[in-house]
Write a protein that holds these residues in place. Structure first.
Motif, PDB file in Angstrom:
ATOM      1  N   SER A 130      27.459 -23.289  -1.049  1.00 14.60           N
ATOM      2  CA  SER A 130      28.802 -23.146  -0.477  1.00 14.60           C
ATOM      3  C   SER A 130      29.269 -21.688  -0.507  1.00 14.60           C
ATOM      4  CB  SER A 130      29.800 -24.064  -1.180  1.00 14.60           C
ATOM      5  OG  SER A 130      29.968 -23.698  -2.517  1.00 14.60           O
ATOM      6  N   SER A 131      28.946 -20.948  -1.562  1.00 17.80           N
ATOM      7  CA  SER A 131      29.332 -19.533  -1.632  1.00 17.80           C
ATOM      8  C   SER A 131      28.565 -18.705  -0.610  1.00 17.80           C
ATOM      9  CB  SER A 131      29.070 -18.975  -3.028  1.00 17.80           C
ATOM     10  OG  SER A 131      29.908 -19.572  -3.974  1.00 17.80           O
ATOM     11  N   ILE A 132      27.285 -19.004  -0.451  1.00 19.24           N
ATOM     12  CA  ILE A 132      26.479 -18.279   0.531  1.00 19.24           C
ATOM     13  C   ILE A 132      27.000 -18.558   1.944  1.00 19.24           C
ATOM     14  CG2 ILE A 132      24.181 -18.140   1.585  1.00 19.24           C
ATOM     15  CD1 ILE A 132      23.051 -18.565  -1.297  1.00 19.24           C
ATOM     16  N   ILE A 136      28.442 -15.820   4.605  1.00 17.13           N
ATOM     17  CA  ILE A 136      27.888 -15.664   5.956  1.00 17.13           C
ATOM     18  C   ILE A 136      28.981 -15.860   6.999  1.00 17.13           C
ATOM     19  CG2 ILE A 136      26.328 -16.734   7.650  1.00 17.13           C
ATOM     20  CD1 ILE A 136      24.307 -17.106   5.352  1.00 17.13           C
ATOM     21  N   ASN A 137      29.839 -16.856   6.806  1.00 21.20           N
ATOM     22  CA  ASN A 137      30.934 -17.082   7.760  1.00 21.20           C
ATOM     23  C   ASN A 137      31.900 -15.903   7.801  1.00 21.20           C
ATOM     24  OD1 ASN A 137      29.993 -19.565   8.636  1.00 21.20           O
ATOM     25  ND2 ASN A 137      31.161 -20.709   7.108  1.00 21.20           N
ATOM     26  N   GLU A 138      32.189 -15.321   6.646  1.00 18.08           N
ATOM     27  CA  GLU A 138      33.069 -14.142   6.617  1.00 18.08           C
ATOM     28  C   GLU A 138      32.423 -12.962   7.333  1.00 18.08           C
ATOM     29  OE1 GLU A 138      36.289 -13.788   5.566  1.00 18.08           O
ATOM     30  OE2 GLU A 138      36.209 -15.964   5.331  1.00 18.08           O
ATOM     31  N   LEU A 139      31.105 -12.796   7.131  1.00 22.16           N
ATOM     32  CA  LEU A 139      30.402 -11.717   7.835  1.00 22.16           C
ATOM     33  C   LEU A 139      30.450 -11.941   9.344  1.00 22.16           C
ATOM     34  CD1 LEU A 139      27.184 -11.099   5.684  1.00 22.16           C
ATOM     35  CD2 LEU A 139      29.299  -9.777   5.719  1.00 22.16           C
ATOM     36  N   ILE A 153      22.573 -14.381  11.112  1.00 20.42           N
ATOM     37  CA  ILE A 153      22.394 -13.886   9.742  1.00 20.42           C
ATOM     38  C   ILE A 153      21.510 -14.875   8.992  1.00 20.42           C
ATOM     39  CG2 ILE A 153      23.534 -13.274   7.572  1.00 20.42           C
ATOM     40  CD1 ILE A 153      26.070 -12.695   9.230  1.00 20.42           C
ATOM     41  N   ASP A 154      20.421 -14.366   8.450  1.00 17.72           N
ATOM     42  CA  ASP A 154      19.533 -15.144   7.585  1.00 17.72           C
ATOM     43  C   ASP A 154      19.529 -14.478   6.216  1.00 17.72           C
ATOM     44  OD1 ASP A 154      18.612 -17.037   9.547  1.00 17.72           O
ATOM     45  OD2 ASP A 154      17.411 -15.420  10.424  1.00 17.72           O
ATOM     46  N   TYR A 155      19.065 -15.200   5.233  1.00 14.46           N
ATOM     47  CA  TYR A 155      19.005 -14.606   3.897  1.00 14.46           C
ATOM     48  C   TYR A 155      17.768 -15.097   3.158  1.00 14.46           C
ATOM     49  CZ  TYR A 155      20.506 -18.961   1.701  1.00 14.46           C
ATOM     50  OH  TYR A 155      20.573 -20.254   1.263  1.00 14.46           O
ATOM     51  N   SER A 156      17.375 -14.318   2.184  1.00 23.79           N
ATOM     52  CA  SER A 156      16.304 -14.720   1.265  1.00 23.79           C
ATOM     53  C   SER A 156      16.777 -14.408  -0.142  1.00 23.79           C
ATOM     54  CB  SER A 156      14.999 -13.981   1.579  1.00 23.79           C
ATOM     55  OG  SER A 156      15.170 -12.588   1.407  1.00 23.79           O
ATOM     56  N   GLU A 157      16.161 -15.070  -1.094  1.00 24.58           N
ATOM     57  CA  GLU A 157      16.561 -14.842  -2.480  1.00 24.58           C
ATOM     58  C   GLU A 157      15.340 -14.671  -3.369  1.00 24.58           C
ATOM     59  OE1 GLU A 157      19.118 -18.125  -3.385  1.00 24.58           O
ATOM     60  OE2 GLU A 157      17.515 -19.581  -3.236  1.00 24.58           O
ATOM     61  N   LYS A 158      15.487 -13.802  -4.330  1.00 22.34           N
ATOM     62  CA  LYS A 158      14.465 -13.606  -5.348  1.00 22.34           C
ATOM     63  C   LYS A 158      15.089 -14.014  -6.672  1.00 22.34           C
ATOM     64  CE  LYS A 158      11.184 -10.352  -7.249  1.00 22.34           C
ATOM     65  NZ  LYS A 158      10.682  -8.986  -7.259  1.00 22.34           N
ATOM     66  N   LYS A 159      14.547 -15.073  -7.279  1.00 25.28           N
ATOM     67  CA  LYS A 159      15.145 -15.640  -8.485  1.00 25.28           C
ATOM     68  C   LYS A 159      14.483 -15.088  -9.743  1.00 25.28           C
ATOM     69  CE  LYS A 159      16.433 -19.944  -6.237  1.00 25.28           C
ATOM     70  NZ  LYS A 159      16.357 -21.390  -6.236  1.00 25.28           N
ATOM     71  N   TYR A 160      15.298 -14.939 -10.763  1.00 20.63           N
ATOM     72  CA  TYR A 160      14.855 -14.532 -12.091  1.00 20.63           C
ATOM     73  C   TYR A 160      15.358 -15.585 -13.083  1.00 20.63           C
ATOM     74  CZ  TYR A 160      14.248 -10.114  -9.660  1.00 20.63           C
ATOM     75  OH  TYR A 160      13.874  -9.138  -8.765  1.00 20.63           O
ATOM     76  N   PRO A 161      14.621 -16.707 -13.218  1.00 18.72           N
ATOM     77  CA  PRO A 161      15.125 -17.828 -14.027  1.00 18.72           C
ATOM     78  C   PRO A 161      15.306 -17.500 -15.512  1.00 18.72           C
ATOM     79  CG  PRO A 161      12.933 -18.309 -13.134  1.00 18.72           C
ATOM     80  CD  PRO A 161      13.346 -16.991 -12.599  1.00 18.72           C
TER      81      PRO A 161
END
Length: 182
Positions: A130-132, A136-139, A153-161
């Motif tokens: 929901s935050s993402i 994106i909607n604000e952008l 607009i697309d996005y990717s994420e790199k996680k550090y668990p």
């Protein structure tokens, strides 16, 4: 004898103050004894408890649903479970990761610091869907205000668990400026 009488009155006064303090402070600390929270490695227990309102004095199975609803609506947790165990509410949470960095690619019209400012304005700190989507909607709204109505607009994420953080990279395809012909 008179000194003993004065000492007795002081002792009686101090004991009365102590009992009043203990009696009045018990309700303040009783909520801490009603809850056991697990899985909150990065969110303070006090912060979680501060979200809960109208806490009943006694354990109540129906209140577990309220706890789940309130904590889910906080957008801090991806999963919330509540059980009654050992005269306590056992709350088990799985936290959304915190956003460590936000990067942008292919943005020409708006610079990185302008896009970062938009993120700060909507308090974009937790990586949940929901935050993402809100970001994106604000952008998109901002770009559309400059005439870029075909923005993608697309996005990717790199996680550090191990530290519960994520780096987000937004790829922006601004498209062409839409012009109104006369």
């Amino acid at each position: 004898m008179r000194k003993l009488n004065i000492n007795y009155k002081i002792l009686k006064y101090n004991l009365a103050i102590l009992f009043i303090f203990l009696f009045l402070s018990q309700p303040l600390f009783s909520n801490d004894n009603l809850f056991e929270i697990k899985g909150n490695d990065f969110t303070d227990t006090e912060a979680i408890l501060s979200l809960l309102k109208d806490i009943p004095d006694k354990l109540n199975k129906e209140y577990t649903n309220d706890i789940i609803r309130v904590l889910n609506n906080s957008n801090l947790f991806s999963d919330v479970k509540v059980d009654l165990k050992d005269d306590k509410y056992l709350i088990i949470v799985k936290e959304y990761p915190n956003i460590d960095s936000i990067k942008f690619k292919n943005n020409e019209r708006l610079k990185d610091d302008e896009l970062q400012f938009i993120a700060s304005q909507i308090n974009f700190t937790k990586s949940n869907q929901s935050s993402i989507n809100l970001f994106i909607n604000e952008l998109k709204k901002t770009y559309e205000s400059f005439g870029y109505s075909n923005i993608q607009i697309d996005y990717s994420e790199k996680k550090y668990p191990e530290i519960n953080t994520v780096d987000l990279t937004f790829v922006i395809n601004e498209g062409k400026i839409t012009k109104i012909s006369k």
